[in-house]
Design an enzyme around this catalytic site. Sequence first.
Site, PDB file in Angstrom:
ATOM      1  N   SER A 120       1.675 -11.137  -7.298  1.00 42.60           N
ATOM      2  CA  SER A 120       2.897 -11.861  -6.965  1.00 42.60           C
ATOM      3  C   SER A 120       3.676 -11.020  -5.950  1.00 42.60           C
ATOM      4  CB  SER A 120       3.706 -12.116  -8.226  1.00 42.60           C
ATOM      5  OG  SER A 120       4.902 -12.800  -7.922  1.00 42.60           O
ATOM      6  N   LYS A 138       4.382 -17.466  -4.853  1.00 40.14           N
ATOM      7  CA  LYS A 138       4.171 -16.364  -5.803  1.00 40.14           C
ATOM      8  C   LYS A 138       4.678 -16.744  -7.192  1.00 40.14           C
ATOM      9  CE  LYS A 138       2.172 -13.222  -3.205  1.00 40.14           C
ATOM     10  NZ  LYS A 138       0.723 -12.964  -3.348  1.00 40.14           N
TER      11      LYS A 138
HETATM   12  N1  NAP Z   1       2.167  -5.524   1.498  1.00 39.79           N
HETATM   13  C1  NAP Z   1       3.311  -5.937   0.974  1.00 39.79           C
HETATM   14  O1  NAP Z   1       4.420  -5.575   1.434  1.00 39.79           O
HETATM   15  C2  NAP Z   1       3.312  -6.872  -0.197  1.00 39.79           C
HETATM   16  C3  NAP Z   1       4.524  -7.178  -0.832  1.00 39.79           C
HETATM   17  C4  NAP Z   1       4.536  -8.064  -1.898  1.00 39.79           C
HETATM   18  C5  NAP Z   1       3.372  -8.632  -2.341  1.00 39.79           C
HETATM   19  N2  NAP Z   1       2.187  -8.304  -1.720  1.00 39.79           N
HETATM   20  C6  NAP Z   1       0.965  -8.958  -2.188  1.00 39.79           C
HETATM   21  O2  NAP Z   1      -0.036  -7.996  -2.472  1.00 39.79           O
HETATM   22  C7  NAP Z   1      -1.331  -8.548  -2.193  1.00 39.79           C
HETATM   23  C8  NAP Z   1      -2.129  -7.579  -1.320  1.00 39.79           C
HETATM   24  O3  NAP Z   1      -1.410  -7.423  -0.107  1.00 39.79           O
HETATM   25  P1  NAP Z   1      -1.857  -6.445   1.084  1.00 39.79           P
HETATM   26  O4  NAP Z   1      -0.588  -6.107   1.785  1.00 39.79           O
HETATM   27  O5  NAP Z   1      -2.751  -5.374   0.607  1.00 39.79           O
HETATM   28  O6  NAP Z   1      -2.692  -7.478   2.007  1.00 39.79           O
HETATM   29  P2  NAP Z   1      -3.593  -7.186   3.327  1.00 39.79           P
HETATM   30  O7  NAP Z   1      -3.300  -5.882   3.903  1.00 39.79           O
HETATM   31  O8  NAP Z   1      -3.402  -8.415   4.192  1.00 39.79           O
HETATM   32  O9  NAP Z   1      -5.099  -7.250   2.756  1.00 39.79           O
HETATM   33  C9  NAP Z   1      -5.568  -8.515   2.324  1.00 39.79           C
HETATM   34  C10 NAP Z   1      -7.034  -8.484   2.003  1.00 39.79           C
HETATM   35  O10 NAP Z   1      -7.461  -9.832   1.694  1.00 39.79           O
HETATM   36  C11 NAP Z   1      -8.466 -10.276   2.617  1.00 39.79           C
HETATM   37  N3  NAP Z   1      -8.188 -11.695   2.911  1.00 39.79           N
HETATM   38  C12 NAP Z   1      -7.102 -12.204   3.528  1.00 39.79           C
HETATM   39  N4  NAP Z   1      -7.231 -13.534   3.658  1.00 39.79           N
HETATM   40  C13 NAP Z   1      -8.428 -13.871   3.110  1.00 39.79           C
HETATM   41  C14 NAP Z   1      -9.120 -15.101   2.964  1.00 39.79           C
HETATM   42  N5  NAP Z   1      -8.607 -16.258   3.403  1.00 39.79           N
HETATM   43  N6  NAP Z   1     -10.339 -15.090   2.364  1.00 39.79           N
HETATM   44  C15 NAP Z   1     -10.869 -13.914   1.925  1.00 39.79           C
HETATM   45  N7  NAP Z   1     -10.258 -12.720   2.037  1.00 39.79           N
HETATM   46  C16 NAP Z   1      -9.043 -12.704   2.628  1.00 39.79           C
HETATM   47  C17 NAP Z   1      -8.298  -9.361   3.838  1.00 39.79           C
HETATM   48  O11 NAP Z   1      -9.518  -9.203   4.587  1.00 39.79           O
HETATM   49  P3  NAP Z   1      -9.898 -10.235   5.784  1.00 39.79           P
HETATM   50  O12 NAP Z   1      -8.666 -10.385   6.632  1.00 39.79           O
HETATM   51  O13 NAP Z   1     -11.050  -9.610   6.464  1.00 39.79           O
HETATM   52  O14 NAP Z   1     -10.292 -11.519   5.110  1.00 39.79           O
HETATM   53  C18 NAP Z   1      -7.942  -8.052   3.160  1.00 39.79           C
HETATM   54  O15 NAP Z   1      -9.087  -7.429   2.637  1.00 39.79           O
HETATM   55  C19 NAP Z   1      -1.068  -9.901  -1.537  1.00 39.79           C
HETATM   56  O16 NAP Z   1      -1.248 -10.951  -2.482  1.00 39.79           O
HETATM   57  C20 NAP Z   1       0.371  -9.836  -1.101  1.00 39.79           C
HETATM   58  O17 NAP Z   1       1.000 -11.114  -1.068  1.00 39.79           O
HETATM   59  C21 NAP Z   1       2.125  -7.437  -0.677  1.00 39.79           C
END
Ligand code: NAP
Length: 229
Positions: A120, A138
Amino acid sequence: MANLLVIGGTKGIGQALTQSLINQRHQVFFAARNKAELEGASFVELEVTQEINDQFNGLPDVLDGVVYCPGSINLKPFARLSSADFLKDLQINLLGAVNCLQALHSRLKKAEHASVVLFSSVAATRGMPFHASIASSKAAVEGLTKSLAAEWAPAIRVNCVAPSLTQTPLAEKLTNTAEKIENAAQKHPLNRIGQPEEIAALANFLLSPQSSWMTGQVLHVDGGMSAIS
Ligand SMILES: NC(=O)c1ccc[n+]([C@@H]2O[C@H](COP(=O)([O-])OP(=O)(O)OC[C@H]3O[C@@H](n4cnc5c(N)ncnc54)[C@H](OP(=O)(O)O)[C@@H]3O)[C@@H](O)[C@H]2O)c1
């Protein structure tokens, strides 16, 4: 040694988690759209918003844990958010998880004590301007977490991690200058933004037997933002 799948395990929080699980010598599978290599883990090519056919055929019959990381940050004033924006956020955050978990349920059921971790955001708890679409998506993930935790107990635990701003590729636009990082840091009681390893550590705990009496929880790892003003 457990059989574990990290969906979205090639970048950000998912990558940090995948690396940590490899270091603990689990049998690790990691999935994403763009191929990546990590020694000690097997890659699965997957687009979570499309129908799942044979993409999971290479996985073992028994899965002890699945983590679903794909998500979005689409911040706009409410007046500029179209229904297409809301649908896009729902597709990646909620329906992709639904797709994957329906396809993986039979493997999770075969494990003695399986664990699912969803993601989330602090925005589902704390109202913030321009977050209407992502906060709605979320909140839906949090609803899915509780409902599935009830439906799949006692065999499969389902929990959710709700981070605040964390330095990952997803958050690049919000963290690409020292000034932006400093401004964001000031909004957190702990005076800094998160690092992917700090969020991955909580997901790691939720996968492990150390959290064996926890299910249906939404856990906040957010520098204090959701609890303290
Ligand atoms: N970073 C923040 O500030 C933050 C804050 C609050 C919540 N969150 C949550 O935490 C979670 C992880 O975030 P993160 O920042 O680590 O994300 P990230 O850096 O964008 O990494 C996302 C991962 O998911 C894969 N992905 C994205 N779209 C996809 C699709 N359609 N099909 C299959 N794989 C897919 C990406 O690889 P590919 O692009 O190669 O597919 C990558 O491995 C998310 O749910 C995000 O909403 C993050």
